[in-house]
Design a protein around this motif. Structure first.
Motif, mmCIF file in Angstrom:
data_model
loop_
_atom_site.group_PDB
_atom_site.id
_atom_site.type_symbol
_atom_site.label_atom_id
_atom_site.label_comp_id
_atom_site.label_asym_id
_atom_site.label_seq_id
_atom_site.Cartn_x
_atom_site.Cartn_y
_atom_site.Cartn_z
ATOM 1 N N SER A 1 73.746 47.074 60.169
ATOM 2 C CA SER A 1 72.576 46.705 60.767
ATOM 3 C C SER A 1 72.704 46.222 61.954
ATOM 4 N N ARG B 1 70.550 44.213 65.302
ATOM 5 C CA ARG B 1 69.146 43.660 65.691
ATOM 6 C C ARG B 1 69.083 43.481 67.440
ATOM 7 N N ARG C 1 63.258 51.236 57.428
ATOM 8 C CA ARG C 1 64.390 50.735 57.782
ATOM 9 C C ARG C 1 64.363 49.895 58.951
ATOM 10 N N GLN D 1 64.821 44.909 64.157
ATOM 11 C CA GLN D 1 65.863 44.911 63.321
ATOM 12 C C GLN D 1 66.071 46.312 62.786
ATOM 13 N N ASN E 1 67.947 48.464 60.036
ATOM 14 C CA ASN E 1 68.814 48.226 58.826
ATOM 15 C C ASN E 1 69.338 49.950 58.457
ATOM 16 N N SER E 2 69.977 49.825 57.528
ATOM 17 C CA SER E 2 70.363 51.130 56.864
ATOM 18 C C SER E 2 70.570 52.350 57.950
ATOM 19 N N LEU E 3 71.201 51.856 59.092
ATOM 20 C CA LEU E 3 71.408 53.095 60.218
ATOM 21 C C LEU E 3 72.093 54.179 59.770
#
Length: 119
Positions: free
Chosen positions: A16, A18, A66, A81, A83-85
């Motif tokens: 993750s 940001r 995501r 934000q 996530n789960s890149l």
């Protein structure tokens, strides 16, 4: 008048990050904030957008579920934000602000921050 995108870096798949988009010289309150990205050899694509009130958000199909866009008008800053890149998320990410709303043309652009997703 300036938009400063920050928060990029190197992250492993599944990780993750940001991103932040800080405005200076103007108030973001009345502007929609958009995030875009451009991968090497590819055209720039829209990732997400949030209305000035924060009441409406939009996401590209490739990031739905995501990524989450948000804003803090008190801090004159927008956020993305992530996530789960995935490796395919690797790109330079740009933020932009538009007085009209989440449109195809934006009034102000940030300089971009590089996100690299790799093991």
């Amino acid at each position: 008048v300036q938009l400063q995108a920050s928060g990029g870096g190197l992250v492993q798949p599944g990780g993750s990050l940001r991103l932040s988009c800080a405005a200076s010289g103007f108030t973001l309150d009345y502007y929609a904030i958009g995030w875009f990205r451009q991968a090497p050899g590819k055209e720039r694509e829209g990732v997400s957008c949030i209305s000035s009130s924060g009441g409406s958000t939009y996401y590209a199909d490739s990031v739905k579920g995501r990524f989450t866009i948000s804003r803090d008008n008190a801090k004159n800053t927008g956020y993305l934000q992530m996530n789960s890149l995935k490796p395919e998320d690797t790109a330079v990410y740009y933020c932009a602000a538009d007085l009209v709303g989440c449109t195809d043309e934006y009034d102000y652009w940030g300089q971009g921050t590089l996100v690299t997703v790799s093991s």
